[in-house]
Design a protein around this motif. Structure first.
Motif, PDB file in Angstrom:
ATOM      1  N   UNK A 198       0.868  -1.195   0.000  1.00 28.13           N
ATOM      2  CA  UNK A 198       0.000   0.000   0.000  1.00 28.13           C
ATOM      3  C   UNK A 198       0.895   1.233   0.000  1.00 28.13           C
ATOM      4  N   UNK A 199       1.494   1.584  -1.175  1.00 27.47           N
ATOM      5  CA  UNK A 199       2.371   2.768  -1.212  1.00 27.47           C
ATOM      6  C   UNK A 199       1.568   4.067  -1.057  1.00 27.47           C
ATOM      7  N   UNK A 200       2.133   5.012  -0.296  1.00 26.25           N
ATOM      8  CA  UNK A 200       1.611   6.371  -0.215  1.00 26.25           C
ATOM      9  C   UNK A 200       0.099   6.435   0.059  1.00 26.25           C
ATOM     10  N   UNK A 201      -0.325   5.885   1.193  1.00 26.82           N
ATOM     11  CA  UNK A 201      -1.749   5.834   1.564  1.00 26.82           C
ATOM     12  C   UNK A 201      -2.248   7.260   1.826  1.00 26.82           C
ATOM     13  N   UNK A 202      -3.379   7.617   1.206  1.00 26.77           N
ATOM     14  CA  UNK A 202      -4.019   8.912   1.465  1.00 26.77           C
ATOM     15  C   UNK A 202      -5.470   8.641   1.853  1.00 26.77           C
ATOM     16  N   UNK A 203      -5.924   9.212   2.957  1.00 25.81           N
ATOM     17  CA  UNK A 203      -7.312   8.985   3.384  1.00 25.81           C
ATOM     18  C   UNK A 203      -8.240   9.870   2.559  1.00 25.81           C
ATOM     19  N   UNK A 204      -9.386   9.331   2.077  1.00 28.17           N
ATOM     20  CA  UNK A 204     -10.342  10.147   1.314  1.00 28.17           C
ATOM     21  C   UNK A 204     -10.706  11.418   2.105  1.00 28.17           C
ATOM     22  N   UNK A 205     -10.938  12.524   1.392  1.00 34.91           N
ATOM     23  CA  UNK A 205     -11.183  13.820   2.055  1.00 34.91           C
ATOM     24  C   UNK A 205     -12.482  13.793   2.882  1.00 34.91           C
ATOM     25  N   UNK A 206     -13.443  13.019   2.392  1.00 36.71           N
ATOM     26  CA  UNK A 206     -14.720  12.838   3.104  1.00 36.71           C
ATOM     27  C   UNK A 206     -15.039  11.345   3.097  1.00 36.71           C
ATOM     28  N   UNK A 207     -15.827  10.892   4.065  1.00 38.00           N
ATOM     29  CA  UNK A 207     -16.177   9.468   4.064  1.00 38.00           C
ATOM     30  C   UNK A 207     -17.660   9.249   4.309  1.00 38.00           C
ATOM     31  N   UNK A 208     -18.092   8.004   4.106  1.00 39.57           N
ATOM     32  CA  UNK A 208     -19.499   7.647   4.293  1.00 39.57           C
ATOM     33  C   UNK A 208     -19.699   6.775   5.530  1.00 39.57           C
ATOM     34  N   UNK A 209     -18.666   6.679   6.364  1.00 39.49           N
ATOM     35  CA  UNK A 209     -18.725   5.775   7.522  1.00 39.49           C
ATOM     36  C   UNK A 209     -18.400   6.556   8.797  1.00 39.49           C
ATOM     37  N   UNK A 210     -19.136   6.260   9.866  1.00 37.13           N
ATOM     38  CA  UNK A 210     -18.707   6.770  11.178  1.00 37.13           C
ATOM     39  C   UNK A 210     -18.535   5.563  12.088  1.00 37.13           C
ATOM     40  N   UNK A 211     -17.609   5.673  13.042  1.00 40.26           N
ATOM     41  CA  UNK A 211     -17.259   4.515  13.874  1.00 40.26           C
ATOM     42  C   UNK A 211     -17.172   4.947  15.335  1.00 40.26           C
ATOM     43  N   UNK A 212     -18.143   4.488  16.129  1.00 40.77           N
ATOM     44  CA  UNK A 212     -18.190   4.879  17.550  1.00 40.77           C
ATOM     45  C   UNK A 212     -18.987   3.810  18.293  1.00 40.77           C
ATOM     46  N   UNK A 213     -18.730   3.672  19.584  1.00 41.36           N
ATOM     47  CA  UNK A 213     -19.505   2.721  20.391  1.00 41.36           C
ATOM     48  C   UNK A 213     -20.815   3.399  20.800  1.00 41.36           C
ATOM     49  N   UNK A 214     -21.866   3.125  20.042  1.00 42.57           N
ATOM     50  CA  UNK A 214     -23.189   3.767  20.283  1.00 42.57           C
ATOM     51  C   UNK A 214     -23.731   3.400  21.659  1.00 42.57           C
ATOM     52  N   UNK A 215     -23.184   2.370  22.252  1.00 45.30           N
ATOM     53  CA  UNK A 215     -23.665   1.960  23.583  1.00 45.30           C
ATOM     54  C   UNK A 215     -23.395   3.025  24.633  1.00 45.30           C
ATOM     55  N   UNK A 216     -22.463   3.961  24.326  1.00 39.96           N
ATOM     56  CA  UNK A 216     -22.143   5.034  25.292  1.00 39.96           C
ATOM     57  C   UNK A 216     -22.969   6.290  25.051  1.00 39.96           C
ATOM     58  N   UNK A 217     -23.940   6.225  24.109  1.00 37.44           N
ATOM     59  CA  UNK A 217     -24.661   7.432  23.660  1.00 37.44           C
ATOM     60  C   UNK A 217     -25.272   8.228  24.809  1.00 37.44           C
ATOM     61  N   UNK A 218     -25.765   7.540  25.832  1.00 35.00           N
ATOM     62  CA  UNK A 218     -26.463   8.310  26.884  1.00 35.00           C
ATOM     63  C   UNK A 218     -25.500   9.214  27.654  1.00 35.00           C
ATOM     64  N   UNK A 219     -24.195   8.907  27.547  1.00 30.64           N
ATOM     65  CA  UNK A 219     -23.210   9.710  28.313  1.00 30.64           C
ATOM     66  C   UNK A 219     -22.492  10.745  27.470  1.00 30.64           C
ATOM     67  N   UNK A 220     -22.802  10.831  26.158  1.00 30.28           N
ATOM     68  CA  UNK A 220     -22.033  11.742  25.304  1.00 30.28           C
ATOM     69  C   UNK A 220     -22.327  13.209  25.627  1.00 30.28           C
TER      70      UNK A 220
END
Ligand code: P6P
Length: 339
Positions: A198-220
């Protein structure tokens, strides 16, 4: 001819780093030697994790294996391998591991100019169900030769000279940055070498995915709750984002790096500093994200600007695609202004 070249012109991680380092006049090969010892540790852990499925062979702490030997937990075993490999490299002076309460100060006869902060097996609670786990590391260089003190590793992440992770999954992938971009290497077991895949990896400027433990939502807090709400119910008519959460930081960050989007471990009422550790989880992943064109934010400041006071301190972290993190920063700035 391209494939032929690939088959005979093997770009191993050692050769790649050597090429990079020789461009630096002051380089004397020390970093390459240090990296080779980190790579050795990763190869050992890869082999042990792959065998972990044969529980009888590896076993867990307190059990004995077929040879009747007392077995260590994989994370304890991995930690010992990394500590021994790093000390014997003769290139390190201070080591901070997630597994050790205190830092390791290398004896003077084996002392070098690098400090390494690492989590030898992050996400190890996922081993038994076969989820990808990983080693995360960051490297600081001692400014000048003086008796090393703990202050030498309590530096902001922006002072790191290199950072990376090795993910033990369907394949063994090592992702590394030495400050001039991000490159990924995959272990070819038949050679026992990490090859540039994987030469020269660049992250896309925008994405379609979010990643979080929704189980903690009540404390956010407000801004986190607003951001997640926006991912699920976009007001501007754009499609909702997908939630992907593996619960193993290396796996979640690797997916974010390659596919784009955001990974969050926010503060919450229960854990005001979030859960992830600054030195050997937040800093290395933030270093990689910035080197790949993304961002990393703590809710208050650029993650790499944080100055740690304790070697195991935690921080909230929001990292990923540049534009997506801009949205999160704007939500925190708005709350700041309203306060
Ligand atoms: P939670 C694994 O235990 C870990 O340290 C990280 O690898 C992972 O991102 C996080 O904790 C998961 O935490 O609270 O969502 O289970």
């Amino acid at each position: 001819h391209a494939t032929e070249a690939h088959q005979t012109d093997l770009m191993t991680i050692t050769r790649f780093v050597l090429n990079e380092q020789t461009k630096r006049p002051e380089s004397r090969g020390d970093f390459t030697i240090l990296l080779n010892h980190i790579v050795l540790g990763c190869k050992f852990v890869c082999s042990a994790v792959n065998k972990a499925g044969l529980a009888k062979l590896i076993g867990l702490a307190g059990e004995t294996n077929v040879q009747g030997e007392e077995q260590k937990k994989l994370d304890v075993l991995s930690n010992e391998v990394f500590i021994k490999a790093l000390v014997s490299s003769g290139r390190t002076c201070i080591l901070v591991s997630e597994e050790d309460e205190e830092a390791t100060f290398v004896e003077p006869s084996l002392r070098g100019k690098y400090s390494v902060v690492f989590d030898p097996l992050d996400g190890s609670s996922n081993i038994d169900c076969g989820v990808s786990i990983g080693t995360i590391f960051g490297i600081y260089m001692l400014k000048d030769s003086h008796e090393p003190t703990i202050e030498d590793v309590l530096q902001p992440g922006k002072n790191m000279v290199a950072a990376g992770y090795c993910m033990y999954g369907s394949s063994c992938t090592l992702v590394l940055s030495t400050g001039t971009g991000v490159n990924g290497f995959t272990l070819d077991p038949s050679l026992g070498e990490f090859i540039l895949t994987h030469p020269n990896i660049k992250i896309p400027k925008k994405g379609k995915i979010y990643s979080v433990n929704e189980g903690n939502a009540k404390n956010w807090d407000g801004p986190t709750a607003k951001y997640v709400e926006k991912c699920k119910f976009p007001k501007d008519g754009s499609p909702a984002k997908s939630l992907r959460y593996i619960g193993s930081m290396v796996a979640d960050v690797h997916r974010t790096l390659l596919y784009g989007g955001t990974f969050l471990y926010p503060a919450d009422k229960k854990s005001p500093n979030g859960k992830l550790r600054v030195l050997y989880e937040v800093f290395p992943m933030s270093f990689l994200m910035e080197q790949a064109g993304g961002q990393a934010f703590t809710g208050k400041l650029r993650a790499l600007d944080l100055v740690p006071e304790k070697i195991h301190e935690r921080s909230p972290i929001f990292l990923g695609s540049y534009d997506d993190i801009e949205e999160i920063k704007a939500l925190y700035a708005a709350e700041e202004k309203a306060a």
